[in-house]
Motif scaffolding. Structure first.
Motif, mmCIF file in Angstrom:
data_model
loop_
_atom_site.group_PDB
_atom_site.id
_atom_site.type_symbol
_atom_site.label_atom_id
_atom_site.label_comp_id
_atom_site.label_asym_id
_atom_site.label_seq_id
_atom_site.Cartn_x
_atom_site.Cartn_y
_atom_site.Cartn_z
ATOM 1 N N ALA A 41 1.039 -1.161 -0.043
ATOM 2 C CA ALA A 41 -0.105 0.131 -0.093
ATOM 3 C C ALA A 41 0.898 1.340 -0.080
ATOM 4 O O ALA A 41 1.071 1.973 1.085
ATOM 5 C CB ALA A 41 -0.977 -0.106 1.350
ATOM 6 N N PRO A 75 -0.771 -4.722 5.280
ATOM 7 C CA PRO A 75 -1.302 -3.395 5.343
ATOM 8 C C PRO A 75 -2.341 -3.227 6.392
ATOM 9 O O PRO A 75 -3.332 -3.725 6.379
ATOM 10 C CB PRO A 75 -1.526 -2.741 4.137
ATOM 11 N N TRP A 95 -2.341 6.923 -0.880
ATOM 12 C CA TRP A 95 -2.946 7.533 0.339
ATOM 13 C C TRP A 95 -3.842 8.710 -0.061
ATOM 14 O O TRP A 95 -3.466 9.299 -1.030
ATOM 15 C CB TRP A 95 -2.022 7.566 1.267
ATOM 16 N N ALA A 132 -0.903 3.899 5.481
ATOM 17 C CA ALA A 132 -0.950 2.099 5.576
ATOM 18 C C ALA A 132 0.281 1.803 6.072
ATOM 19 O O ALA A 132 1.271 1.926 5.215
ATOM 20 C CB ALA A 132 -1.505 1.713 4.309
ATOM 21 N N GLN A 139 -4.012 9.787 6.470
ATOM 22 C CA GLN A 139 -4.607 8.442 6.516
ATOM 23 C C GLN A 139 -3.229 7.682 5.893
ATOM 24 O O GLN A 139 -2.954 7.848 4.666
ATOM 25 C CB GLN A 139 -5.776 8.303 5.579
ATOM 26 N N PRO A 141 -4.470 0.262 7.742
ATOM 27 C CA PRO A 141 -4.657 1.639 7.835
ATOM 28 C C PRO A 141 -4.462 2.201 9.367
ATOM 29 O O PRO A 141 -5.098 1.767 10.028
ATOM 30 C CB PRO A 141 -6.052 1.730 7.349
#
Length: 183
Positions: free
Chosen positions: A43, A89, A48, A80, A78, A91
């Motif tokens: 990720a 991953p 993002w 990951a 935000q 979050p």
């Protein structure tokens, strides 16, 4: 009086605070390289959402003391990261809300920082607010990122890398059986 234009990457903090100015905006997460390096490989930071930030400067004039330069910094992102249990991953929402006091010298900052609950830094000629925001976001990252409940069951391997069955016999079960026999 002419209004000054302030740029976050080369911020004249003394003038910014004197004017009581504010700045806000969004940056792509991938633009903050050190934060992007913390990303889970599956990720990357390019996926993002952009991070939001705001800055507000002010000069405080406490009674019987010299004027103080302050910066209010807020940011949210935000990200990951890699879960330390399942290596997938996870979050994480990160938000910072800090007041930072700026003083004239490093020595004064070090002396005040020891006795104060506030963050105290030496006043630079020009402040790179992007770097300061990135530093604060990095400090806000969890030390051990992990899911509350991992999406996949964890696989345990032995020394040779072979999967170990989940139900292993209790090594003390034989002792308990012997103890029951004697009693």
């Amino acid at each position: 009086m002419k209004s000054r234009a302030f740029v976050p990457e080369k911020l004249d903090l003394a003038a910014f605070a004197h004017d009581g100015a504010s700045l806000e905006g969004e940056w792509p997460a991938a633009a903050l390289e050190r934060l992007a390096d913390a990303a889970a490989p599956e990720a990357p930071a390019t996926g993002w959402p952009p991070l939001g930030w705001s800055l507000h400067g002010e000069v405080r004039r406490p009674k019987a003391a010299a004027a103080q330069t302050w910066l209010h910094l807020t940011a949210s992102a935000q990200v990951a990261l890699t879960c330390q249990r399942c290596l997938k991953p996870v979050p994480e929402a990160i938000a910072i809300d800090r007041w930072i006091r700026f003083v004239d010298t490093e020595a004064e900052a070090a002396a005040l920082d020891v006795d104060s609950d506030d963050d105290v830094l030496a006043l630079p000629r020009h402040l790179d607010a992007r770097e300061l925001i990135e530093d604060e976001l990095l400090l806000a990252l969890p030390l051990v990122p992990r899911h509350e409940h991992c999406p996949e069951p964890l696989a345990v391997a032995d020394e040779e890398g072979e999967p170990v069955p989940e139900e292993r016999p209790n090594p003390f079960a034989a002792l308990a059986a012997l103890k029951r026999k004697d009693g």
